[in-house]
Design an enzyme around this catalytic site. Structure first.
Site, short mmCIF file in Angstrom:
data_model
loop_
_atom_site.label_atom_id
_atom_site.label_comp_id
_atom_site.label_asym_id
_atom_site.label_seq_id
_atom_site.Cartn_x
_atom_site.Cartn_y
_atom_site.Cartn_z
N GLU A 237 -31.98 19.16 21.42
CA GLU A 237 -32.27 19.73 22.46
C GLU A 237 -30.53 18.50 23.67
O GLU A 237 -30.54 18.59 24.61
CB GLU A 237 -33.24 19.10 22.95
CG GLU A 237 -34.12 19.68 23.60
CD GLU A 237 -34.22 21.30 23.82
OE1 GLU A 237 -34.39 21.22 24.13
OE2 GLU A 237 -33.94 22.18 22.67
N PRO B 42 -23.40 22.90 25.37
CA PRO B 42 -22.39 24.19 26.17
C PRO B 42 -22.25 23.40 27.55
O PRO B 42 -21.59 24.57 28.46
CB PRO B 42 -23.87 24.39 26.16
CG PRO B 42 -24.49 23.68 24.78
CD PRO B 42 -23.89 22.40 25.01
N ASP C 253 1.51 33.56 20.27
CA ASP C 253 0.50 33.88 20.38
C ASP C 253 0.15 33.77 21.28
O ASP C 253 0.35 33.91 22.36
CB ASP C 253 -0.48 32.29 20.06
CG ASP C 253 -0.53 32.35 17.86
OD1 ASP C 253 0.00 32.98 17.61
OD2 ASP C 253 -0.42 31.03 17.66
N ARG D 253 -4.10 24.81 13.29
CA ARG D 253 -2.58 25.04 12.78
C ARG D 253 -1.58 24.95 13.72
O ARG D 253 -0.38 25.29 13.91
CB ARG D 253 -2.84 26.82 13.16
CG ARG D 253 -3.35 27.02 14.65
CD ARG D 253 -3.99 28.33 14.71
NE ARG D 253 -3.38 29.80 14.32
CZ ARG D 253 -2.35 30.13 14.75
NH1 ARG D 253 -2.14 29.53 16.48
NH2 ARG D 253 -1.42 30.88 15.04
#
Length: 246
Positions: free
Chosen positions: A116, A89, A169, A154
């Site tokens: 953790e 994160p 895209d 991709r």
């Protein structure tokens, strides 16, 4: 490209890696994917890969030894230095630009953690990149790794068939993609814009550029602050803003 994934739950990847575009990329030999259980590299007699944090606190922390040894094993005969990517994160927010950057590499190694977090020495002395797929917390790094690998895979040459498939895209041009339509031309009274059936490719291209700009302004105006518009695009944008306020 070669991609290695270090995970405590390698079975999570079988469905994603065995379907759709990633499956085709492997069949075309554009991509080699391997998932390794890094618990196999633990020197602990119980094969533990985590321990209590120094200083106290809730939860367990991944120890450095299994991850360092696993990476050493994967790179001992490598001729090209791989990018070693930590999913967490606290990492850099993943973008299409980052996907395009990683797609130019020959070897990527993804570290998927649980508990953790990681021993800080993994961050400081092993990884080259820390990536987050958004401002939220998952139970582990596996889902994040799948997202990044799919976005990168991709983009590899010959994977999608048509090169333009990803060049237009959303985010590849800095703008959101224009609206798309297919048959029938009239569905329940909802008609496809006439310009798309006109056969005039120049007008179609202009319409698509304008609609891409309109959609970005309406849905993600923050993206417009990050790109430099042409004079023509600035005129279109002002027209869009004027119509929005009238």
């Amino acid at each position: 490209m070669k991609i290695d994934v270090l995970s405590l739950f390698p079975e999570m990847f079988s469905g994603v890696f065995g379907q759709s575009i990633l499956k085709k990329a492997q069949e075309k030999n554009a991509l080699e994917l391997r998932v390794i259980d890094f618990r196999e590299f633990s020197t602990n007699k119980h094969r533990n890969v985590d321990d209590y944090p120094y200083g106290g606190g809730a939860g367990m922390v991944l120890t450095p030894q299994p991850l360092f040894d696993a990476v050493d094993h994967l790179t001992k005969e490598a001729t090209v230095k791989p990018r070693i990517i930590l999913l967490c994160p606290q990492g850099e927010t993943f973008t299409q630009g980052k996907a395009e950057e990683l797609a130019g590499e020959e070897h990527l190694i993804f570290l998927c953690g649980h508990y953790e977090g990681y021993d800080e020495r993994v961050r400081k002395h092993l990884v080259t990149d820390e990536i987050s797929i958004g401002d939220y917390v998952l139970t582990g790094g596996e889902l994040g790794a799948m997202v990044v690998i799919d976005a990168v895979g991709r983009l590899l040459p010959n994977v999608l068939g048509k090169e333009a498939s990803h060049q237009e895209d959303s985010f590849s041009t800095g703008l959101l993609e224009h609206p798309q339509y297919t048959r029938p031309a009239d569905f329940r009274g909802m008609r496809v814009p006439d310009v798309l059936m006109s056969g005039n490719h120049k007008n179609i291209e202009t319409w698509r550029k304008k609609e891409s700009l309109r959609r970005t302004y309406e849905r993600r105006p923050d993206l417009l602050e990050k790109i430099k518009l042409t004079k023509e695009e600035e005129i279109w944008l002002n027209e869009i803003k004027d119509n929005k306020t009238t």
